[in-house]
Design a protein around this motif. Structure first.
Motif, mmCIF file in Angstrom:
data_model
loop_
_atom_site.group_PDB
_atom_site.id
_atom_site.type_symbol
_atom_site.label_atom_id
_atom_site.label_comp_id
_atom_site.label_asym_id
_atom_site.label_seq_id
_atom_site.Cartn_x
_atom_site.Cartn_y
_atom_site.Cartn_z
ATOM 1 N N UNK A 1 9.549 8.071 -4.715
ATOM 2 C CA UNK A 1 9.462 6.759 -5.358
ATOM 3 C C UNK A 1 10.470 6.624 -6.488
ATOM 4 N N UNK A 2 10.681 7.712 -7.208
ATOM 5 C CA UNK A 2 11.679 7.682 -8.275
ATOM 6 C C UNK A 2 13.072 7.391 -7.717
ATOM 7 N N UNK A 3 13.354 7.936 -6.530
ATOM 8 C CA UNK A 3 14.654 7.692 -5.908
ATOM 9 C C UNK A 3 14.754 6.265 -5.381
ATOM 10 N N UNK A 4 13.656 5.760 -4.835
ATOM 11 C CA UNK A 4 13.654 4.399 -4.298
ATOM 12 C C UNK A 4 13.592 3.348 -5.400
ATOM 13 N N UNK B 1 14.092 -6.284 -3.230
ATOM 14 C CA UNK B 1 13.856 -4.839 -3.370
ATOM 15 C C UNK B 1 12.370 -4.523 -3.241
ATOM 16 N N UNK B 2 11.555 -5.288 -3.945
ATOM 17 C CA UNK B 2 10.115 -5.039 -3.910
ATOM 18 C C UNK B 2 9.526 -5.312 -2.527
ATOM 19 N N UNK C 1 5.196 1.736 -0.682
ATOM 20 C CA UNK C 1 4.286 1.880 -1.810
ATOM 21 C C UNK C 1 2.831 1.868 -1.348
ATOM 22 N N UNK C 2 2.509 1.005 -0.393
ATOM 23 C CA UNK C 2 1.134 0.947 0.104
ATOM 24 C C UNK C 2 0.722 2.267 0.743
ATOM 25 N N UNK D 1 1.537 -3.565 -9.284
ATOM 26 C CA UNK D 1 2.776 -3.817 -8.550
ATOM 27 C C UNK D 1 2.467 -4.145 -7.093
ATOM 28 N N UNK D 2 1.513 -3.425 -6.512
ATOM 29 C CA UNK D 2 1.125 -3.692 -5.125
ATOM 30 C C UNK D 2 0.585 -5.107 -4.969
ATOM 31 N N UNK D 3 -0.275 -5.538 -5.913
ATOM 32 C CA UNK D 3 -0.790 -6.915 -5.877
ATOM 33 C C UNK D 3 0.347 -7.917 -6.069
#
Length: 289
Positions: free
Chosen positions: A180-183, A194-195, A202-203, A231-233
């Protein structure tokens, strides 16, 4: 799960939970049909699929290929549900966006036309009573009861199955966190696209936490996960705004153009809030370390 559970015991617990979760919400739909209940069915199916991947040390793909094909089929049958929830939410009189969306009759008509195309309650009841759906649940239960993942095991898998799942969780979570840090590098400013592109990734990370997070201290786990859940919401709402923008696009209408511009601003505001949550999350120590 007990803290000393083995990897195989954790696999059994997760698949068993997933099956019961799907069956529970299937029955809830029969009792009181709703789109949110159908979404919970898809959540359960997604959890089962993710569990196959999560425990790939001991679950060879060859033992789940037929099951994964059928799970993918069921998800495709219910793929319309999320958009249907989005349309219902944003056209509800209680929603803050209702007046704005309702000010453009053309958009309202498009949304109503889309609602007309959605499967009916009878259609969904037929799906849940179908031979294919019930054969899938039976096959999953048989796979679990008969421990069919053991069929392809060698010595390596037998040893991996007996490993404490807490050790596996540490390794999986750390790898997930580094990925996740890389993405989502801290120095990069992310856009709406991006999101949206990273939503599934992420999910899946959050699903891993659903399966194994309770092996760790609750308060620390909650503190770490809250920004990512926010962030997911936010990603879910972004996808809704994107869907509404697509409905407005390509039509020569002044009101629709205004709404599309308004939706763009809403997306920008939401992304800014998500960026704040993301940057705050990097300051919280991971709960598994």
């Amino acid at each position: 799960m007990p803290k000393n559970a083995t990897q195989e015991q954790a696999l059994i617990a997760a698949i068993d939970f997933g099956i019961r979760f799907v069956q529970k919400h299937e029955q809830c739909y029969f009792d009181k049909p709703s789109l949110k209940t159908l979404k919970r069915v898809t959540d359960g199916i997604s959890l089962i699929r993710h569990t196959f991947w999560l425990f790939d040390d001991i679950v060879d793909k060859s033992t789940t290929e037929a099951l994964r094909t059928e799970l993918k089929w069921l998800l495709s049958e219910l793929a319309w549900v999320e958009n249907a929830i989005q349309l219902k939410t944003y056209t509800s009189k209680r929603h803050a966006y209702y007046k704005k969306i309702n000010s453009a009759p053309e958009l309202t008509q498009v949304i109503n036309d889309l609602k007309e195309l959605q499967p009916s309650i009878d259609d969904i009841n037929s799906l849940f009573h179908s031979a294919r759906y019930n054969r899938l649940l039976l096959s999953l239960t048989t796979w679990l009861v008969d421990k069919q993942w053991r069929k392809s095991w060698g010595q390596v898998q037998f040893q991996a199955a007996e490993q404490p799942v807490a050790e596996i969780a540490n390794r999986l979570f750390e790898k997930d966190w580094q990925d996740l840090h890389q993405l989502l590098p801290e120095q990069k400013t992310l856009t709406s696209k991006d999101y949206l592109d990273l939503r599934t990734r992420l999910e899946n990370s959050l699903l891993s936490g659903n399966c194994l997070g309770a092996l760790f201290e609750k308060d620390e786990r909650s503190e770490f996960r809250i920004p990512w859940l926010d962030i997911s919401h936010g990603m879910y709402e972004l996808s809704t705004l994107e869907y509404l923008k697509q409905l407005c696009a390509g039509q020569d209408d002044e009101e629709l153009a205004k709404i599309q511009s308004w939706l763009e601003k809403k997306s920008e505001f939401l992304v800014n809030a998500m960026e704040q949550s993301r940057l705050a999350s990097y300051k919280i120590p991971p709960y598994w370390q």
